[in-house]
Design an enzyme around this catalytic site. Structure first.
Site, PDB file in Angstrom:
ATOM      1  N   HIS A  61      61.411   7.494  66.787  1.00  0.00           N
ATOM      2  CA  HIS A  61      62.216   7.530  65.560  1.00  0.00           C
ATOM      3  C   HIS A  61      63.699   7.684  65.887  1.00  0.00           C
ATOM      4  CE1 HIS A  61      62.403   9.013  61.123  1.00  0.00           C
ATOM      5  NE2 HIS A  61      63.540   8.439  61.467  1.00  0.00           N
ATOM      6  N   LEU A  64      69.628   3.053  65.600  1.00  0.00           N
ATOM      7  CA  LEU A  64      70.603   2.487  66.543  1.00  0.00           C
ATOM      8  C   LEU A  64      71.794   1.856  65.832  1.00  0.00           C
ATOM      9  CD1 LEU A  64      68.239   0.980  69.290  1.00  0.00           C
ATOM     10  CD2 LEU A  64      69.373   3.214  69.224  1.00  0.00           C
ATOM     11  N   ARG A  65      71.707   1.740  64.516  1.00  0.00           N
ATOM     12  CA  ARG A  65      72.842   1.363  63.642  1.00  0.00           C
ATOM     13  C   ARG A  65      73.323  -0.075  63.771  1.00  0.00           C
ATOM     14  NH1 ARG A  65      71.674   5.347  60.347  1.00  0.00           N
ATOM     15  NH2 ARG A  65      72.500   7.392  60.922  1.00  0.00           N
ATOM     16  N   ASP A 153      62.355   4.001  56.204  1.00  0.00           N
ATOM     17  CA  ASP A 153      62.964   5.295  56.548  1.00  0.00           C
ATOM     18  C   ASP A 153      64.395   5.445  56.052  1.00  0.00           C
ATOM     19  OD1 ASP A 153      62.834   7.876  57.938  1.00  0.00           O
ATOM     20  OD2 ASP A 153      64.488   7.035  59.073  1.00  0.00           O
ATOM     21  N   HIS A 180      59.024   8.246  55.166  1.00  0.00           N
ATOM     22  CA  HIS A 180      59.983   9.345  55.003  1.00  0.00           C
ATOM     23  C   HIS A 180      59.604   9.987  53.672  1.00  0.00           C
ATOM     24  CE1 HIS A 180      64.372  10.806  54.587  1.00  0.00           C
ATOM     25  NE2 HIS A 180      63.832  11.050  53.407  1.00  0.00           N
ATOM     26  N   HIS A 233      59.229  12.912  60.567  1.00  0.00           N
ATOM     27  CA  HIS A 233      59.916  14.218  60.530  1.00  0.00           C
ATOM     28  C   HIS A 233      59.325  15.217  59.544  1.00  0.00           C
ATOM     29  CE1 HIS A 233      61.783  11.986  57.316  1.00  0.00           C
ATOM     30  NE2 HIS A 233      62.615  11.340  58.105  1.00  0.00           N
ATOM     31  N   ASN A 281      68.203  15.109  56.665  1.00  0.00           N
ATOM     32  CA  ASN A 281      67.162  14.963  55.666  1.00  0.00           C
ATOM     33  C   ASN A 281      65.861  14.545  56.344  1.00  0.00           C
ATOM     34  OD1 ASN A 281      65.798  14.729  53.317  1.00  0.00           O
ATOM     35  ND2 ASN A 281      66.972  13.017  52.497  1.00  0.00           N
ATOM     36  N   ASP A 308      64.652  11.470  65.391  1.00  0.00           N
ATOM     37  CA  ASP A 308      65.392  11.016  64.205  1.00  0.00           C
ATOM     38  C   ASP A 308      66.897  10.965  64.535  1.00  0.00           C
ATOM     39  OD1 ASP A 308      66.086  10.112  61.726  1.00  0.00           O
ATOM     40  OD2 ASP A 308      65.666  11.976  60.659  1.00  0.00           O
TER      41      ASP A 308
END
Lengths: 430, 318
Positions: A61, A64-65, A153, A180, A233, A281, A308
């Protein structure tokens, strides 16, 4: 011929029920042999005396944007952070821009990862087109392009009908839906865990119930469909109880826990005086929930650990607590945070620790690696359980620095990361 | 309050009641009593803060608090300037940090800040050399309000210890209630709070109060009843049904006030919603000290500015 001989290490491989002083020979990207003593005059020798040699750690999890938010992180900087944190593989979430809801984006990420040639990257596709929660994305196309799971997510799959269909449809490919879990109308405008600390700080709370309502729904839908749901998470006592019950009844429900939810309390928001690096979160929870999460890791209810890893730019995290984005980086602190907490302070056996970071995630998403059995991929994490260091965000390979662990002195740091038989990172000698 | 007499504040800032010791609270109140006398003089001004600069940064609507600070600053001879931004600087694309650094570059001695988001003054205080005074941050704290409320009770009752104070209203969204519970419980008062259960935050009692849902139970036998403004602008329509129904169950009416002690003080931090949380007959009645609160507000803010500037002893000596 590429030959690497790791000598004198403590080899821990839960898949082979192994925890012993051994040598490991890697040849041409695969594990060739494990034995008490191996001689090989042609191999490059790595002295691992005093170090733990484990199958490569896998983080299921991360964010990498790229594409879209390259000022926070790119695939290249993300995998650089991964290998520096001891990870040989990461699974990246689809909430990029454009969203990874098509084979084209999946392939783009895979291409970027191949160029970086550090950690392996397994993309996770979106459940719904554009993460809109309205219609299924082309899951099969993404799986063909290399996606290993699907998730929306950042958001839950709020529409129960869509979740039901996703849990059915993914059975065609044998992949889980990663959820999520957060009921958005209950989470409302909350920015931290709802409880006495939030009340004292005057910050809007996210109740544990927001997570638990959604986990309960997912368990019901897993039963209805026979599909595989993986709870991202997980962070509350009630959510863990639902997962425990589901497992006892044989449902295909799994979950992961993050280092920060295990190591930090909601009190950290107060202690840091509203530092947005404590904002994520789900939020950092109160003692009751953190204790339950720790117990669930120790008793096996939690299947694996995951960071995360959520990079955000310093400018974004310089905003007021209410306005700063949710998320913290985790790749470069995960190993010491969890080793120090779980193994040193709570007596988790080393074998279980390695299983949580390697064996279990590999099985969960059916990934190569996760074991040092001869013939498997030569992905190896070597760490020093005795090394102590202070977390210094200035030294991160990640583009972002948003960690809540800055300044913490931790024990158990990665020393070398090997991917496909190639040393992709090693700690600089001081 | 045990321990030796405190003569100075420890921190450079006043961010909330939470960081203050009982001795520090006592010191501020004692100093405020002296400051009150200045307002009785023909020339209502002392040179205590001459040459000091104060920036009043109000990022949320406020009239009373801002005027009160400005009045306090003028009476102490500080140079001050105020600016009001309708919303946080983020809407202009500037971060809070940038705002802070720009202000710091002008080298003010004080920054008085009102901000819609909890913790904003705390973030600023960390990076600024000047003294930061929290004039209200989100639903977190409003320390000078709690101090002026305490001063009002003390002047009327001779002290805070043992006083039964009932605070009634929207507890969820109120910074006034948080600072007041912290201060009053720390000074030995017995604090009760009451409000609609849907507006009582989790863990409220941990701040140092007894929590009631029926207003009548909270005000029974109370020495002080403090009504909170129902903050319609801070919530949607799901927390309580209507203003009309709110009045039925939570307004301070002459009938309800009879449940309290005969000489019970009636307080309100303002601005009042007449006919919503407080009946005008009570607000304007003989037990009301609402305007005294406003008067004391100036004295308390003078005391805070004076003490943070490093002053101690006689403020009026030149």
């Amino acid at each position: 011929m590429n030959r690497l001989l790791i000598r004198h290490g403590r080899v821990v491989d839960p898949a082979q029920r192994l925890d012993d002083g051994m040598d490991v020979l890697l040849v041409d990207g695969a594990v060739a042999r494990l034995a008490e003593r191996i001689e090989d005059s042609q191999a490059q020798v790595i002295d691992a005396a005093g170090l733990v040699v484990a199958p490569g750690f896998i983080d299921v999890h991360v964010h990498l944007r790229e594409p879209g938010f390259e000022y926070k992180e790119t695939v290249a900087t993300g995998v650089a952070a991964a290998v520096a944190g001891g990870f040989t593989a990461v699974c990246c979430m689809p909430n990029t821009s454009p969203v990874n809801d098509s084979a084209a984006v999946t392939e783009f990420i895979a291409k970027r990862a191949a160029e970086a040639a550090l950690a392996r990257v397994y993309p996770i596709g979106a459940v719904s087109k554009g993460l809109s929660g309205e219609e299924l994305a082309e899951i099969g196309e993404m799986v063909r392009a290399g996606a290993v799971a699907v998730s929306d997510d950042g958001k839950p799959v709020h529409n129960a009908y869509l979740m039901r269909r996703a849990l059915e449809y993914t059975q065609l490919f044998g992949i889980p839906v990663i959820d999520h879990c957060e009921e958005p109308t209950l989470a409302a405008r909350g920015v931290m865990h709802e409880g006495a600390v939030a009340t004292r700080l005057g910050l809007a709370g996210i109740p544990a119930a927001a997570e638990e309502v959604m986990v309960a729904r997912d368990v019901v839908l897993a039963e209805l469909t026979g599909g595989r749901v993986h709870i991202a998470h997980i962070s509350t006592r009630g959510a863990l109880e639902r997962v425990r019950e589901a497992k006892a009844r044989g449902l295909q429900v799994t979950c992961e826990a993050t280092p920060h939810h295990l190591a930090l309390l909601d009190q950290a928001v107060a202690e840091s005086e509203f530092d947005p690096n404590t904002k994520m979160n789900p939020p950092l929870r109160s003692q009751e929930h953190v204790t339950a999460l720790l117990d669930a890791v120790l008793d096996g209810t939690v299947d694996c650990l995951a960071t995360d890893h959520a990079p955000h730019h310093a400018d974004e995290k310089a905003l007021e607590y209410d306005l700063a984005p949710f998320g913290v980086v985790g790749l470069e602190t995960a190993l010491p945070v969890t080793y120090d907490l779980l193994v040193r302070r709570h007596g988790l056996p080393l074998k279980s620790f390695v299983a949580l970071w390697s064996t279990a995630p590999a099985r969960l998403l059916n990934l190569p690696g996760g074991t040092l059995r001869p013939g498997s991929a030569a992905d190896v994490t070597i760490f020093n359980p005795e090394a102590r260091a202070v977390v210094n965000p200035e030294r991160f390979r990640s583009l972002s620095r948003n960690t809540p662990f800055a300044g913490q002195r931790l024990r158990g740091w990665p020393v070398m990361t090997i991917v496909g038989g190639r040393v992709v990172w090693q700690r600089e000698r001081r | 309050m045990s321990g030796e007499r405190v003569t100075r504040l420890r921190g450079k800032d006043l961010l909330g009641i939470d960081p203050l010791s009982p001795g520090e609270i006592q010191l501020i109140l004692d100093t405020a009593v002296e400051m009150r006398e200045i307002a009785q003089r023909p020339i209502k001004k002392v040179p205590a803060l001459r040459g000091k600069t104060v920036v009043n940064l109000f990022m949320e609507a406020s009239t009373r608090t801002r005027f009160s600070f400005e009045m306090a600053e003028k009476r102490l001879s500080a140079d001050s300037l105020s600016f009001a931004a309708a919303s946080s600087s983020v809407s202009k694309g500037e971060t809070l940090l940038d705002t802070a650094l720009n202000l710091e570059a002008m080298q003010p001695d004080f920054l008085v800040i009102r901000h819609p988001h909890a913790g904003a003054p705390h973030r600023l205080a960390k990076v600024l050399r000047s003294s930061v005074i929290n004039a209200g941050d989100g639903a977190h704290e409003h320390p000078t309000q709690a101090l002026l409320d305490a001063l009002t009770i003390r002047l009327r009752r001779g002290g805070l210890a043992g006083q039964v104070v009932a605070i009634v209203g929207d507890l969820q969204h109120s910074r006034v209630v948080r600072s007041n519970v912290l201060l009053l419980s720390r000074m030995g008062a017995k604090v009760r709070v009451a409000g609609p259960p849907s507006l009582i935050p989790v863990g409220m009692a941990a701040l140092g109060c007894e929590v009631y849902t029926r207003m009548e139970d909270a005000i029974a036998g109370a020495d002080v009843v403090m009504m909170l403004r129902i903050q319609l602008e801070r919530q949607g329509r799901m927390n309580f049904p209507t203003v009309r129904e709110y009045y039925d169950f939570f307004a301070l009416t002459p009938e309800r006030l009879k449940l309290a002690r005969k000489d019970c003080l009636v307080m309100h931090p303002g601005p009042m919603n007449r006919g919503v949380e407080i009946d005008s007959r009570v607000a304007d009645g003989p037990q009301s000290v609402i305007l005294e609160q406003v008067t004391n507000g100036v004295a308390v803010r003078m005391a805070v500015l004076y003490l943070l500037a490093g002053g101690y002893g006689e403020p009026t000596a030149d």
